[in-house]
Each structure stands twice: as C-alpha cells, then as structure tokens.
Motif scaffolding. Structure first.
Motif, PDB file in Angstrom:
ATOM      1  N   SER A  15       0.850  -0.949   0.449  1.00  0.00           N
ATOM      2  CA  SER A  15       0.119  -0.265  -0.167  1.00  0.00           C
ATOM      3  C   SER A  15       1.176   1.289  -0.056  1.00  0.00           C
ATOM      4  CB  SER A  15      -1.140   0.084   1.153  1.00  0.00           C
ATOM      5  OG  SER A  15      -0.176   0.063   2.319  1.00  0.00           O
ATOM      6  N   ILE A  16       1.913   0.890   0.669  1.00  0.00           N
ATOM      7  CA  ILE A  16       3.052   2.741   0.697  1.00  0.00           C
ATOM      8  C   ILE A  16       3.000   2.646  -0.867  1.00  0.00           C
ATOM      9  CG2 ILE A  16       4.782   3.797   1.472  1.00  0.00           C
ATOM     10  CD1 ILE A  16       4.264   1.867   4.393  1.00  0.00           C
ATOM     11  N   ASP A  18       2.136   1.355  -3.419  1.00  0.00           N
ATOM     12  CA  ASP A  18       1.352   1.717  -4.438  1.00  0.00           C
ATOM     13  C   ASP A  18       1.344   3.950  -4.189  1.00  0.00           C
ATOM     14  OD1 ASP A  18       1.481  -0.318  -5.339  1.00  0.00           O
ATOM     15  OD2 ASP A  18      -0.296  -1.378  -4.377  1.00  0.00           O
ATOM     16  N   LEU A  19       0.857   3.880  -3.188  1.00  0.00           N
ATOM     17  CA  LEU A  19       1.025   4.814  -3.062  1.00  0.00           C
ATOM     18  C   LEU A  19       1.583   5.927  -3.647  1.00  0.00           C
ATOM     19  CD1 LEU A  19      -1.110   7.331  -1.248  1.00  0.00           C
ATOM     20  CD2 LEU A  19       0.069   7.148   0.268  1.00  0.00           C
ATOM     21  N   LEU A  20       2.575   5.840  -2.916  1.00  0.00           N
ATOM     22  CA  LEU A  20       4.099   6.848  -3.332  1.00  0.00           C
ATOM     23  C   LEU A  20       4.249   6.019  -5.086  1.00  0.00           C
ATOM     24  CD1 LEU A  20       6.402   6.538  -0.236  1.00  0.00           C
ATOM     25  CD2 LEU A  20       4.768   7.980  -1.320  1.00  0.00           C
ATOM     26  N   GLU A  21       4.195   5.403  -5.533  1.00  0.00           N
ATOM     27  CA  GLU A  21       4.666   5.114  -7.033  1.00  0.00           C
ATOM     28  C   GLU A  21       3.644   5.622  -7.772  1.00  0.00           C
ATOM     29  OE1 GLU A  21       7.016   0.711  -7.713  1.00  0.00           O
ATOM     30  OE2 GLU A  21       4.964   1.034  -7.518  1.00  0.00           O
ATOM     31  N   ASN A  22       2.480   6.455  -7.062  1.00  0.00           N
ATOM     32  CA  ASN A  22       1.803   6.779  -8.011  1.00  0.00           C
ATOM     33  C   ASN A  22       1.472   8.693  -7.676  1.00  0.00           C
ATOM     34  OD1 ASN A  22       1.307   4.554 -10.012  1.00  0.00           O
ATOM     35  ND2 ASN A  22       0.487   3.718  -8.144  1.00  0.00           N
ATOM     36  N   MET A  31      12.866   9.788  -1.063  1.00  0.00           N
ATOM     37  CA  MET A  31      13.287   8.912   0.299  1.00  0.00           C
ATOM     38  C   MET A  31      12.692   7.445   0.706  1.00  0.00           C
ATOM     39  SD  MET A  31      17.047   9.829  -0.549  1.00  0.00           S
ATOM     40  CE  MET A  31      16.633  10.199  -2.285  1.00  0.00           C
ATOM     41  N   GLU A  32      11.245   8.415   0.335  1.00  0.00           N
ATOM     42  CA  GLU A  32      10.811   7.466   1.418  1.00  0.00           C
ATOM     43  C   GLU A  32      10.380   6.657   0.578  1.00  0.00           C
ATOM     44  OE1 GLU A  32       9.624   7.528   4.901  1.00  0.00           O
ATOM     45  OE2 GLU A  32      11.657   9.446   4.970  1.00  0.00           O
ATOM     46  N   TYR A  37      10.847   0.877  -0.569  1.00  0.00           N
ATOM     47  CA  TYR A  37      11.470  -0.763  -1.065  1.00  0.00           C
ATOM     48  C   TYR A  37      12.550  -1.298  -0.379  1.00  0.00           C
ATOM     49  CZ  TYR A  37       9.398   1.294  -5.555  1.00  0.00           C
ATOM     50  OH  TYR A  37       9.353   1.778  -6.682  1.00  0.00           O
ATOM     51  N   ILE A  38      12.952  -1.173   0.395  1.00  0.00           N
ATOM     52  CA  ILE A  38      14.872  -1.747   1.515  1.00  0.00           C
ATOM     53  C   ILE A  38      14.011  -2.648   1.885  1.00  0.00           C
ATOM     54  CG2 ILE A  38      16.237  -1.077   2.685  1.00  0.00           C
ATOM     55  CD1 ILE A  38      17.210   1.070   0.765  1.00  0.00           C
ATOM     56  N   ASN A  39      13.120  -1.650   2.683  1.00  0.00           N
ATOM     57  CA  ASN A  39      12.517  -2.774   4.120  1.00  0.00           C
ATOM     58  C   ASN A  39      11.625  -3.781   3.770  1.00  0.00           C
ATOM     59  OD1 ASN A  39      13.056  -0.798   6.378  1.00  0.00           O
ATOM     60  ND2 ASN A  39      11.163   0.280   5.941  1.00  0.00           N
ATOM     61  N   ALA A  40      11.186  -3.403   2.286  1.00  0.00           N
ATOM     62  CA  ALA A  40      10.608  -4.908   1.350  1.00  0.00           C
ATOM     63  C   ALA A  40      10.879  -5.910   1.181  1.00  0.00           C
ATOM     64  CB  ALA A  40       9.608  -4.183   0.391  1.00  0.00           C
ATOM     65  N   ALA A  41      12.250  -5.159   0.219  1.00  0.00           N
ATOM     66  CA  ALA A  41      13.427  -6.624  -0.037  1.00  0.00           C
ATOM     67  C   ALA A  41      13.743  -6.961   1.322  1.00  0.00           C
ATOM     68  CB  ALA A  41      13.851  -4.848  -0.985  1.00  0.00           C
TER      69      ALA A  41
END
Length: 129
Positions: A15-16, A18-22, A31-32, A37-41
C-alpha cells in the motif's frame, strides 16, 4: 516482485509502494519510497529487483542527494546488501559527513553500518593471510 514473495508484509509495504509510486515524487518522497523498497526487499526472497528499483530512483535524484546523509546512507545500504562492502563503506562515510547528531536514528544507523562494513572488510583481509 510477485505479491506472494512479500507476504505477510504485502499489505503494509504494497500500500505504501502503490501510494508513492503513483505520486509526483520530490526528493523527500523519493527517499521514503526507496526506504520502503529496502524494507520490503529485506523481507522477500527476491530483494534484487527492489534494490534495482531503488537505485534507479536514487539516480534520478543524485544532484539533490549530493549533500544528503539519508541519500548516501540508502545508497550505501543497497551496496552493502549486494555484497559491495568497500563501496558501501565509502557511501556510509559520506553519509556521516552530512549527518546531524540531531537525527539520532539516522546517525546511529550510519555508525552501525560503518562498523559492520569495517568488520566485514577486516575479516576478509584476515582470511587472505
């Protein structure tokens, strides 16, 4: 990555992301998104596609990131996770130059990663002997 590789973090990170990519990304939002991405990775079986997305974004904001501790820290962290320890140490040391002790969490993370990188480099050097 496929949504299943992020489970059970899919809902939060997806959800984060999707929100930021859009969104229209400025430096801070970039930076967020990279941090997300890093946290998900760190929680997926295929982190490299997310690291690659992070690096592409960081490249777009390299001028703004020149004097940003967070920017250099994130660059260094990705390099560290990719096993490029010497390169990561350079980025962490650059991050430290721009870090403020007032940002305690970032300052602490930078010093921890510098110590981690130095320890790994010392260990690698010792193994060569």
């Amino acid at each position: 990555p496929p949504r299943s590789t992020l489970f059970p973090y899919t809902t939060l990170f997806r959800s984060i992301i999707d929100l930021l990519e859009n969104s229209e990304l400025d430096f801070e939002l970039c930076m967020e998104l990279v941090r997300t991405y890093i946290n998900a990775a760190n929680r997926t079986s295929d982190p490299f596609s997310l690291f690659e997305k992070s690096e592409i974004l960081l490249d777009k904001f390299s001028l703004e990131g020149k004097i940003s501790a967070k920017y250099h820290f994130l660059r260094g962290y990705i390099l560290f996770k990719k096993g490029l320890i010497s390169d990561s140490l350079i980025r962490f040391e650059e991050a430290l130059k721009h870090a403020s002790v007032m940002d305690g969490q970032l300052f602490s993370n930078i010093t921890i990663m510098i110590d981690n990188a130095k320890r790994l480099l010392d260990k690698a050097e010792f193994c060569k002997l």
